[in-house]
Motif scaffolding. Structure first.
Motif, PDB file in Angstrom:
ATOM      1  N   LEU A   1       0.824  -1.210   0.000  1.00  0.00           N
ATOM      2  CA  LEU A   1       0.000   0.000   0.000  1.00  0.00           C
ATOM      3  C   LEU A   1       0.855   1.255   0.000  1.00  0.00           C
ATOM      4  O   LEU A   1       0.501   2.259  -0.625  1.00  0.00           O
ATOM      5  CB  LEU A   1      -0.940  -0.011   1.215  1.00  0.00           C
ATOM      6  N   GLN A   2       1.993   1.192   0.678  1.00  0.00           N
ATOM      7  CA  GLN A   2       2.874   2.350   0.711  1.00  0.00           C
ATOM      8  C   GLN A   2       3.561   2.571  -0.637  1.00  0.00           C
ATOM      9  O   GLN A   2       3.533   3.680  -1.174  1.00  0.00           O
ATOM     10  CB  GLN A   2       3.945   2.168   1.790  1.00  0.00           C
ATOM     11  N   HIS A   3       4.171   1.535  -1.168  1.00  0.00           N
ATOM     12  CA  HIS A   3       5.013   1.713  -2.353  1.00  0.00           C
ATOM     13  C   HIS A   3       4.254   1.663  -3.678  1.00  0.00           C
ATOM     14  O   HIS A   3       4.695   2.268  -4.656  1.00  0.00           O
ATOM     15  CB  HIS A   3       6.153   0.699  -2.333  1.00  0.00           C
ATOM     16  N   LEU A   4       3.118   0.970  -3.727  1.00  0.00           N
ATOM     17  CA  LEU A   4       2.351   0.922  -4.972  1.00  0.00           C
ATOM     18  C   LEU A   4       1.249   1.971  -5.041  1.00  0.00           C
ATOM     19  O   LEU A   4       0.922   2.464  -6.109  1.00  0.00           O
ATOM     20  CB  LEU A   4       1.741  -0.467  -5.167  1.00  0.00           C
ATOM     21  N   PHE A   5       0.651   2.291  -3.893  1.00  0.00           N
ATOM     22  CA  PHE A   5      -0.494   3.204  -3.891  1.00  0.00           C
ATOM     23  C   PHE A   5      -0.217   4.538  -3.203  1.00  0.00           C
ATOM     24  O   PHE A   5      -1.108   5.370  -3.084  1.00  0.00           O
ATOM     25  CB  PHE A   5      -1.702   2.523  -3.246  1.00  0.00           C
TER      26      PHE A   5
ATOM     27  N   GLU B   1      12.893   2.212   3.388  1.00  0.00           N
ATOM     28  CA  GLU B   1      11.725   1.789   2.613  1.00  0.00           C
ATOM     29  C   GLU B   1      10.671   1.123   3.492  1.00  0.00           C
ATOM     30  O   GLU B   1       9.493   1.083   3.146  1.00  0.00           O
ATOM     31  CB  GLU B   1      12.136   0.801   1.507  1.00  0.00           C
ATOM     32  N   VAL B   2      11.100   0.607   4.638  1.00  0.00           N
ATOM     33  CA  VAL B   2      10.193  -0.106   5.536  1.00  0.00           C
ATOM     34  C   VAL B   2       9.875   0.721   6.780  1.00  0.00           C
ATOM     35  O   VAL B   2       8.740   0.762   7.233  1.00  0.00           O
ATOM     36  CB  VAL B   2      10.808  -1.463   5.963  1.00  0.00           C
ATOM     37  N   PHE B   3      10.885   1.402   7.341  1.00  0.00           N
ATOM     38  CA  PHE B   3      10.741   2.016   8.659  1.00  0.00           C
ATOM     39  C   PHE B   3      10.802   3.542   8.678  1.00  0.00           C
ATOM     40  O   PHE B   3      10.970   4.125   9.742  1.00  0.00           O
ATOM     41  CB  PHE B   3      11.801   1.448   9.614  1.00  0.00           C
ATOM     42  N   MET B   4      10.650   4.197   7.554  1.00  0.00           N
ATOM     43  CA  MET B   4      10.639   5.660   7.533  1.00  0.00           C
ATOM     44  C   MET B   4       9.190   6.140   7.543  1.00  0.00           C
ATOM     45  O   MET B   4       8.405   5.756   6.689  1.00  0.00           O
ATOM     46  CB  MET B   4      11.356   6.194   6.294  1.00  0.00           C
ATOM     47  N   SER B   5       8.861   6.989   8.513  1.00  0.00           N
ATOM     48  CA  SER B   5       7.495   7.509   8.558  1.00  0.00           C
ATOM     49  C   SER B   5       7.433   8.859   7.865  1.00  0.00           C
ATOM     50  O   SER B   5       8.318   9.689   8.020  1.00  0.00           O
ATOM     51  CB  SER B   5       7.016   7.631  10.014  1.00  0.00           C
ATOM     52  N   ALA B   6       6.388   9.043   7.085  1.00  0.00           N
ATOM     53  CA  ALA B   6       6.210  10.305   6.362  1.00  0.00           C
ATOM     54  C   ALA B   6       4.806  10.860   6.578  1.00  0.00           C
ATOM     55  O   ALA B   6       4.542  12.010   6.254  1.00  0.00           O
ATOM     56  CB  ALA B   6       6.462  10.102   4.874  1.00  0.00           C
ATOM     57  N   GLY B   7       3.905  10.041   7.116  1.00  0.00           N
ATOM     58  CA  GLY B   7       2.536  10.476   7.333  1.00  0.00           C
ATOM     59  C   GLY B   7       2.344  11.103   8.705  1.00  0.00           C
ATOM     60  O   GLY B   7       3.247  11.090   9.544  1.00  0.00           O
ATOM     61  N   VAL B   8       1.181  11.646   8.925  1.00  0.00           N
ATOM     62  CA  VAL B   8       0.819  12.258  10.199  1.00  0.00           C
ATOM     63  C   VAL B   8      -0.211  11.363  10.880  1.00  0.00           C
ATOM     64  O   VAL B   8      -1.190  10.949  10.248  1.00  0.00           O
ATOM     65  CB  VAL B   8       0.230  13.674   9.987  1.00  0.00           C
TER      66      VAL B   8
ATOM     67  N   ILE C   1       4.013  -0.340  14.540  1.00  0.00           N
ATOM     68  CA  ILE C   1       3.226  -1.567  14.347  1.00  0.00           C
ATOM     69  C   ILE C   1       3.968  -2.494  13.397  1.00  0.00           C
ATOM     70  O   ILE C   1       4.000  -3.714  13.615  1.00  0.00           O
ATOM     71  CB  ILE C   1       1.812  -1.228  13.833  1.00  0.00           C
ATOM     72  N   ARG C   2       4.605  -1.947  12.378  1.00  0.00           N
ATOM     73  CA  ARG C   2       5.408  -2.778  11.466  1.00  0.00           C
ATOM     74  C   ARG C   2       6.515  -3.508  12.224  1.00  0.00           C
ATOM     75  O   ARG C   2       6.794  -4.676  11.971  1.00  0.00           O
ATOM     76  CB  ARG C   2       6.032  -1.921  10.370  1.00  0.00           C
ATOM     77  N   LEU C   3       7.161  -2.791  13.137  1.00  0.00           N
ATOM     78  CA  LEU C   3       8.228  -3.410  13.924  1.00  0.00           C
ATOM     79  C   LEU C   3       7.679  -4.565  14.745  1.00  0.00           C
ATOM     80  O   LEU C   3       8.276  -5.638  14.803  1.00  0.00           O
ATOM     81  CB  LEU C   3       8.910  -2.387  14.824  1.00  0.00           C
ATOM     82  N   TRP C   4       6.521  -4.357  15.381  1.00  0.00           N
ATOM     83  CA  TRP C   4       5.917  -5.430  16.194  1.00  0.00           C
ATOM     84  C   TRP C   4       5.533  -6.615  15.323  1.00  0.00           C
ATOM     85  O   TRP C   4       5.679  -7.766  15.735  1.00  0.00           O
ATOM     86  CB  TRP C   4       4.711  -4.905  16.974  1.00  0.00           C
TER      87      TRP C   4
ATOM     88  N   TRP D   1       0.404   5.310  -0.002  1.00  0.00           N
ATOM     89  CA  TRP D   1      -0.064   5.545   1.355  1.00  0.00           C
ATOM     90  C   TRP D   1       1.150   5.782   2.242  1.00  0.00           C
ATOM     91  O   TRP D   1       2.035   4.941   2.329  1.00  0.00           O
ATOM     92  CB  TRP D   1      -0.853   4.351   1.884  1.00  0.00           C
ATOM     93  N   GLU D   2       1.200   6.910   2.894  1.00  0.00           N
ATOM     94  CA  GLU D   2       2.351   7.255   3.737  1.00  0.00           C
ATOM     95  C   GLU D   2       2.084   6.842   5.183  1.00  0.00           C
ATOM     96  O   GLU D   2       1.112   7.279   5.788  1.00  0.00           O
ATOM     97  CB  GLU D   2       2.633   8.762   3.664  1.00  0.00           C
ATOM     98  N   PRO D   3       2.964   6.018   5.759  1.00  0.00           N
ATOM     99  CA  PRO D   3       2.761   5.566   7.128  1.00  0.00           C
ATOM    100  C   PRO D   3       3.178   6.626   8.147  1.00  0.00           C
ATOM    101  O   PRO D   3       4.115   7.384   7.928  1.00  0.00           O
ATOM    102  CB  PRO D   3       3.674   4.341   7.224  1.00  0.00           C
ATOM    103  N   CYS D   4       2.463   6.663   9.256  1.00  0.00           N
ATOM    104  CA  CYS D   4       2.823   7.557  10.351  1.00  0.00           C
ATOM    105  C   CYS D   4       3.764   6.818  11.310  1.00  0.00           C
ATOM    106  O   CYS D   4       4.084   5.648  11.106  1.00  0.00           O
ATOM    107  CB  CYS D   4       1.576   8.034  11.085  1.00  0.00           C
ATOM    108  N   THR D   5       4.181   7.483  12.353  1.00  0.00           N
ATOM    109  CA  THR D   5       5.109   6.884  13.313  1.00  0.00           C
ATOM    110  C   THR D   5       4.516   5.649  13.979  1.00  0.00           C
ATOM    111  O   THR D   5       5.202   4.632  14.135  1.00  0.00           O
ATOM    112  CB  THR D   5       5.490   7.922  14.388  1.00  0.00           C
TER     113      THR D   5
END
Length: 166
Positions: free
Chosen positions: A28-32, A121-128, A43-46, A34-38
């Protein structure tokens, strides 16, 4: 007396669920776009921890080193529980119960484990936090994620319970 239930199918399901949720988030982040927040990143780490721990438990059980899995079960439960906690926090922000300022711009691990520098690419947050306008079947993506991590926690609790009862 009932026969012991194998943990293998449940551990495989937990591992696959973690990897599927993590893979879905990355798609969803890389194809569409969607910017993930912190909190999304946390949650990705968990999910990564839960998948790795369930796989490690599965491997140790498979080679007959069950005693080595004892400290891993609480860690698996903690990873699933923290995914639920962070996602609940995100739902409360999104629904307006908490202010978005309660979401730090830095993941809790950023200063001692700079995953955002090693794997941006996996752990950088750019969303709010709380600014999610993505819906699936009329329900916010954040709520779907919460449902998924709650199911993950229930599966982890069930697997832990089965491991204790053996």
């Amino acid at each position: 007396m009932s026969r012991p239930t194998s943990l293998k199918p449940l551990l495989v399901l937990i591992c696959l669920a973690c990897l599927a949720m993590l893979g879905g988030a990355l798609l969803l982040q890389h194809l569409f776009g969607w910017e993930p927040c912190t909190l999304c990143i946390q949650i990705r780490l968990w999910l990564l921890c839960g998948g790795a721990l369930s796989l490690l438990i599965l491997l140790l059980e498979g080679i007959g080193l069950r005693w080595l899995t004892l400290p891993l079960w609480p860690l698996l439960l903690a990873a699933a529980g923290m995914a639920v906690y962070d996602n609940s926090h995100l739902v409360l922000i999104e629904s307006g119960v908490l202010e978005s300022s309660s979401c730090s711009p830095f993941p809790f691990y950023a200063f001692y484990l700079p995953l955002h520098e090693w794997l941006p690419e996996v752990f950088m947050s750019a969303g709010v936090c709380g600014e999610n306008d993505h819906r699936i079947l009329g329900l916010s993506f954040t709520y779907w994620t919460l449902l998924s991590v709650v199911v993950l926690l229930v599966m982890s609790l069930l697997a832990s319970w089965r491991a204790i009862r053996r």
